[in-house]
Each structure stands twice: as C-alpha cells, then as structure tokens.
Motif scaffolding. Structure first.
Motif, PDB file in Angstrom:
ATOM      1  N   ASN A 121      18.689  27.329  30.951  1.00 49.00           N
ATOM      2  CA  ASN A 121      19.679  28.037  30.122  1.00 49.00           C
ATOM      3  C   ASN A 121      19.762  27.326  28.768  1.00 49.00           C
ATOM      4  N   PRO A 122      18.767  27.527  27.904  1.00 48.40           N
ATOM      5  CA  PRO A 122      18.656  26.748  26.665  1.00 48.40           C
ATOM      6  C   PRO A 122      19.852  26.863  25.726  1.00 48.40           C
ATOM      7  N   LYS A 123      20.577  27.964  25.802  1.00 49.00           N
ATOM      8  CA  LYS A 123      21.693  28.119  24.856  1.00 49.00           C
ATOM      9  C   LYS A 123      22.795  27.089  25.097  1.00 49.00           C
ATOM     10  N   THR A 124      22.800  26.468  26.277  1.00 51.13           N
ATOM     11  CA  THR A 124      23.818  25.444  26.519  1.00 51.13           C
ATOM     12  C   THR A 124      23.568  24.194  25.675  1.00 51.13           C
ATOM     13  N   ALA A 125      22.377  24.118  25.033  1.00 47.47           N
ATOM     14  CA  ALA A 125      22.123  23.013  24.114  1.00 47.47           C
ATOM     15  C   ALA A 125      23.111  23.051  22.945  1.00 47.47           C
ATOM     16  N   LEU A 126      23.587  24.252  22.609  1.00 50.12           N
ATOM     17  CA  LEU A 126      24.576  24.379  21.527  1.00 50.12           C
ATOM     18  C   LEU A 126      25.869  23.656  21.880  1.00 50.12           C
ATOM     19  N   LEU A 127      26.197  23.634  23.167  1.00 49.29           N
ATOM     20  CA  LEU A 127      27.421  22.951  23.601  1.00 49.29           C
ATOM     21  C   LEU A 127      27.271  21.444  23.442  1.00 49.29           C
ATOM     22  N   GLY A 128      26.079  20.942  23.803  1.00 47.19           N
ATOM     23  CA  GLY A 128      25.824  19.518  23.611  1.00 47.19           C
ATOM     24  C   GLY A 128      25.814  19.145  22.142  1.00 47.19           C
ATOM     25  N   LEU A 312      37.918  14.778  20.392  1.00 44.58           N
ATOM     26  CA  LEU A 312      37.339  15.785  19.498  1.00 44.58           C
ATOM     27  C   LEU A 312      36.020  16.318  20.056  1.00 44.58           C
ATOM     28  N   ALA A 313      35.219  15.435  20.639  1.00 40.50           N
ATOM     29  CA  ALA A 313      33.941  15.865  21.220  1.00 40.50           C
ATOM     30  C   ALA A 313      34.170  16.838  22.373  1.00 40.50           C
ATOM     31  N   THR A 314      35.125  16.518  23.235  1.00 44.66           N
ATOM     32  CA  THR A 314      35.451  17.400  24.356  1.00 44.66           C
ATOM     33  C   THR A 314      35.947  18.750  23.859  1.00 44.66           C
ATOM     34  N   ALA A 315      36.865  18.722  22.894  1.00 46.21           N
ATOM     35  CA  ALA A 315      37.442  19.963  22.361  1.00 46.21           C
ATOM     36  C   ALA A 315      36.377  20.808  21.672  1.00 46.21           C
ATOM     37  N   ALA A 316      35.475  20.160  20.926  1.00 53.37           N
ATOM     38  CA  ALA A 316      34.440  20.914  20.202  1.00 53.37           C
ATOM     39  C   ALA A 316      33.517  21.645  21.167  1.00 53.37           C
ATOM     40  N   GLY A 317      33.161  20.999  22.275  1.00 48.79           N
ATOM     41  CA  GLY A 317      32.317  21.672  23.267  1.00 48.79           C
ATOM     42  C   GLY A 317      33.002  22.873  23.885  1.00 48.79           C
ATOM     43  N   LEU A 318      34.281  22.733  24.198  1.00 50.21           N
ATOM     44  CA  LEU A 318      35.049  23.849  24.770  1.00 50.21           C
ATOM     45  C   LEU A 318      35.156  25.012  23.790  1.00 50.21           C
ATOM     46  N   ILE A 319      35.458  24.689  22.536  1.00 48.26           N
ATOM     47  CA  ILE A 319      35.627  25.742  21.523  1.00 48.26           C
ATOM     48  C   ILE A 319      34.301  26.448  21.253  1.00 48.26           C
ATOM     49  N   MET A 320      33.201  25.709  21.224  1.00 48.92           N
ATOM     50  CA  MET A 320      31.896  26.340  21.021  1.00 48.92           C
ATOM     51  C   MET A 320      31.583  27.319  22.151  1.00 48.92           C
ATOM     52  N   ALA A 321      31.916  26.974  23.379  1.00 55.24           N
ATOM     53  CA  ALA A 321      31.685  27.889  24.502  1.00 55.24           C
ATOM     54  C   ALA A 321      32.498  29.168  24.331  1.00 55.24           C
ATOM     55  N   LYS A 322      33.729  29.043  23.863  1.00 55.22           N
ATOM     56  CA  LYS A 322      34.569  30.223  23.650  1.00 55.22           C
ATOM     57  C   LYS A 322      33.998  31.099  22.534  1.00 55.22           C
ATOM     58  N   ILE A 323      33.470  30.462  21.502  1.00 53.14           N
ATOM     59  CA  ILE A 323      32.856  31.218  20.402  1.00 53.14           C
ATOM     60  C   ILE A 323      31.606  31.943  20.891  1.00 53.14           C
ATOM     61  N   MET A 368      25.573  22.479  38.215  1.00 56.37           N
ATOM     62  CA  MET A 368      24.248  22.601  37.612  1.00 56.37           C
ATOM     63  C   MET A 368      24.319  23.250  36.235  1.00 56.37           C
ATOM     64  N   HIS A 369      25.248  24.197  36.064  1.00 54.90           N
ATOM     65  CA  HIS A 369      25.426  24.800  34.739  1.00 54.90           C
ATOM     66  C   HIS A 369      25.922  23.754  33.741  1.00 54.90           C
ATOM     67  N   ALA A 370      26.821  22.887  34.184  1.00 56.08           N
ATOM     68  CA  ALA A 370      27.374  21.859  33.299  1.00 56.08           C
ATOM     69  C   ALA A 370      26.349  20.779  32.976  1.00 56.08           C
ATOM     70  N   MET A 371      25.359  20.598  33.850  1.00 56.64           N
ATOM     71  CA  MET A 371      24.333  19.598  33.579  1.00 56.64           C
ATOM     72  C   MET A 371      23.500  19.970  32.355  1.00 56.64           C
ATOM     73  N   GLY A 372      23.422  21.259  32.021  1.00 56.64           N
ATOM     74  CA  GLY A 372      22.685  21.690  30.826  1.00 56.64           C
ATOM     75  C   GLY A 372      23.247  21.049  29.566  1.00 56.64           C
ATOM     76  N   PRO A 373      24.527  21.329  29.223  1.00 55.49           N
ATOM     77  CA  PRO A 373      25.104  20.667  28.047  1.00 55.49           C
ATOM     78  C   PRO A 373      25.219  19.160  28.211  1.00 55.49           C
ATOM     79  N   ASN A 374      25.344  18.689  29.450  1.00 57.28           N
ATOM     80  CA  ASN A 374      25.486  17.256  29.669  1.00 57.28           C
ATOM     81  C   ASN A 374      24.229  16.502  29.236  1.00 57.28           C
ATOM     82  N   VAL A 375      23.053  16.969  29.682  1.00 56.01           N
ATOM     83  CA  VAL A 375      21.818  16.291  29.277  1.00 56.01           C
ATOM     84  C   VAL A 375      21.481  16.601  27.819  1.00 56.01           C
ATOM     85  N   ALA A 376      21.927  17.774  27.327  1.00 60.86           N
ATOM     86  CA  ALA A 376      21.757  18.062  25.896  1.00 60.86           C
ATOM     87  C   ALA A 376      22.567  17.070  25.069  1.00 60.86           C
TER      88      ALA A 376
END
Length: 393
Positions: A121-128, A312-323, A368-376
C-alpha cells in the motif's frame, strides 16, 4: 610526611570528599551554584531513576539501562571514566564521534524490517512523510523561541522522528554537547509511545473514523522486496547524498534479509552484532550525562521541545490520513489511526494504532496496515536527517 598528612592525602582522594564540589566564586546565581556543588550526587540519583524506569517499567530497557549505567559511571568523582583516557571516552570517540555505532544499528534495523506492508500500500508512505513535520516544527521553535543555534535546533528537532540511532547520529555531527540530553529525551519518548499517542489519536479523530476497516493487503513478491532497498538508496544517491550513510546501512541490512542467500549475515546483524553495538552505544551516550552537561536550563528546554516534536509528528500523520480520505473512494478509506504510526518507533507505534482501533471495533486489525507508515517513517527520519546535516552543518 607525617601520619596526619598521609591520612589527609588519602581522604582527599576518596569519593566522599569529592562528591560535593567547592564553591565557585565566579558563579553568581544561587541555583547554578547549587548545581555546581551537588551536580554529581544529583546525576547519580537521576541515573538510578533511569535504571529503575528501564528495569521496573521496561521503558526501552535495552538502551535505557546502558545509557543510565554509563551516566552513573561518568559521574563518579575522580574516576575519569568519561574523560580523555577513560574507557567510555575511547568508546565514544570510536563509535559515536565517528558515527559508527548508529550506522551499525541501522544495518540491524534494516535486517529486521519487512517493507512488505509499505510496498503493498505505497500511499501510506505519505503518512510516514507527513510525520516528519514534527522534526521541522520543533526545529523552528528551538531556533525562534528558545535561542538555540541552527545546528542545535536541528539536533533537537530530530527527536520528533522517534528514532534513537538517527537522533544520536545527527546530534553527534551537529551538537555533540547536547548528546546526553537529546539521547535521553529521544529514547524516553520512544518508550512512552503508548502513553503519549492515544490521547492525541482520540482528540484528532472521530469515533466513526476509528472504526474504519481496511482491506486486506496484497501479497508482495520477493523481487519487489529485493529491488526496493536498492531503489531507495539510488534515489538518495541522486537527490540527497547526506542521507546515504543511514539509508545505505538500512538498505544493506534489508537486502541481506530479503535476498535469501546470506542468512548468516542477516542473522548476525539482527542478533549478535546489533546487541553488541547496543551495549557500547548506550554506555558511550551515557558518558555525556555528566552533571556539567546535563543539569542545565538547555536540558529542560530540550525535554519540552522533544515532547512537542513527538506530538506534532503524531498529529501530522493523523491529519494527513484524514486529508487523504477526502480524495479516496468510500470503499478505499484509510483508518486515520494508522497515521500516528508515521513516526519511526518500530513496531511500537503500529501496535498502539492497532490497540486503539480494536477498542472501537473488535474486527479492526490495523497492525499490518500501520506497519506501512511505520517503516516509511524509518526511511523518512533518515531522509530528514540528511536534510538537517546538509542545511544545519
């Protein structure tokens, strides 16, 4: 020399006599004078408290215990363990000052990391990537509001990546005088992920968003996993050479894991090598926890900015997912909780996202879905480190 002088000389060489320093007439502030005189016993108590957190609370014990013990050794009066000629000084110069230990740690991290969820799921790289906002937000705060220099602000900002080896690597290059405080802050906040992140996750998401179920990830081929580390390193070579030491070490470790023909090397990096280096890394970082370096107003500011960066890092990842959900179809929504895993605290941040998701939907398995942005986030923090080294050095 009479017997009295002998005992006087013997007394002057004891730890009891030297635990409290003499008054320094050049220090006018009463509080600073207190820290000057009683700095060593205060730091010994702080190091014992850090050991307690590692042993009893199990807060990042693999590194917090060596760091705390190294700090304890460095504050022993007259021993000179962390001064030129002392064994901790030698380890620090070889492994931290030259940047060796963090790179070896990154090789081990690469050998233990599965980039499959990110490739599926490459788009989760945006969350990282979005989570790295915490690094640069804290940098600006440190520079504009707290009076730190640009190199110091860059070193403080990297705490927001929630990546201990990267924090140590960047700080050793930009602001080695802040290494002790930044290392303690970075690893403390990494250990406190289950405490810090859930309130932010619940504040920035609705109950309906937390219940979103995501589709099962596709299977990633072995060829994709082999090509990926080489591709990432190639992009770094072309666009950000300063990030290549960290990214290169990560890519090498991961390639050894995924190619399947050097299992002995991969196993060594995952176990024996990373364990040995972790011991020396922790002890040498602890050598920078001497009273004169740690008990300062700067340390308090660093701890404050560290928690701001991480939040801020945590909040930015959450907000990007909502966007991203605003531009996604109804059947392809992202559960915003996985955005919090964009920090590179692997795999703890992914586990926290999964745990919070299960609280609201028992069928919502997000690990497993969360591991995408995690390793990103691991790659993102290394790239951010390269940017800081190129801009702030």
């Amino acid at each position: 020399m009479n017997i009295g002088e002998v005992f006087q000389q013997l007394w002057s060489t004891t730890g009891i006599c030297n635990l409290v320093k003499d008054v320094d007439p050049t220090i006018t502030s009463g509080f600073e004078q207190f820290l000057h005189q009683f700095g060593s016993p205060i730091m010994l108590l702080i190091c014992l408290f850090l050991m307690y957190l590692g042993i009893k609370k199990q807060y990042e014990p693999l590194l917090l215990i060596p760091i705390a013990f190294g700090g304890f050794l460095s504050n022993i009066p007259l021993a000179g363990i962390s001064e030129p000629g002392g064994f901790l000084y030698i380890i620090y110069e070889a492994g931290i000052h030259q940047g060796l230990f963090p790179l070896i740690i990154f090789m081990g991290v690469g050998a233990m990391t599965d980039f499959g969820p990110l490739l599926a799921n490459p788009k989760t790289a945006l969350l990282g990537g979005a989570a790295q906002f915490g690094i640069f937000g804290a940098l600006l705060l440190a520079l504009c509001c707290f009076g730190f220099t640009l190199p110091q602000a860059g070193a403080i900002g990297i705490i927001g990546g929630a990546d201990g080896p990267t924090s140590i690597f960047v700080t050793s290059k930009l602001a080695p005088e802040l290494l002790g405080a930044i290392a303690v802050a970075a690893y403390s906040y990494m250990a406190l992920v289950p405490v810090i992140q859930p309130p932010i996750m619940k504040l920035l998401t609705t109950e309906a968003e937390r219940k979103i179920e995501m589709k099962q990830l596709r299977e990633v081929s072995k060829r994709e996993k082999i090509v990926f580390p080489l591709l990432v390193l190639s992009l770094c070579i072309l666009f950000l050479p300063d990030a290549c030491p960290l990214v290169g070490a990560l890519a090498f470790g991961n390639l050894c894991k995924e190619c399947g023909v050097v299992d002995r090397l991969s196993d060594t990096m995952q176990n024996a090598l990373i364990n040995i280096v972790t011991i020396f890394l922790g002890l040498s970082v602890g050598s920078k926890l001497s009273a004169d370096q740690f008990l300062t107003v700067q340390t308090l500011f660093i701890l404050i900015l560290g928690i701001v960066a991480f939040s801020l890092a945590t909040a930015a990842g959450l907000i990007m997912a909502k966007i991203m959900n605003l531009f996604s179809s109804k059947d392809n929504k992202i559960n915003p909780l996985i955005g919090s895993a964009g920090v590179s605290a692997v795999p703890m941040a992914a586990r926290v996202a999964n745990k919070v998701g299960l609280e609201y939907n028992p069928n919502n398995f997000l690990l497993m879905h969360a591991m995408g942005p995690n390793v990103a986030g691991v790659i993102g923090s290394a790239v951010a480190a390269g940017i800081l080294l190129s801009v702030c050095h």
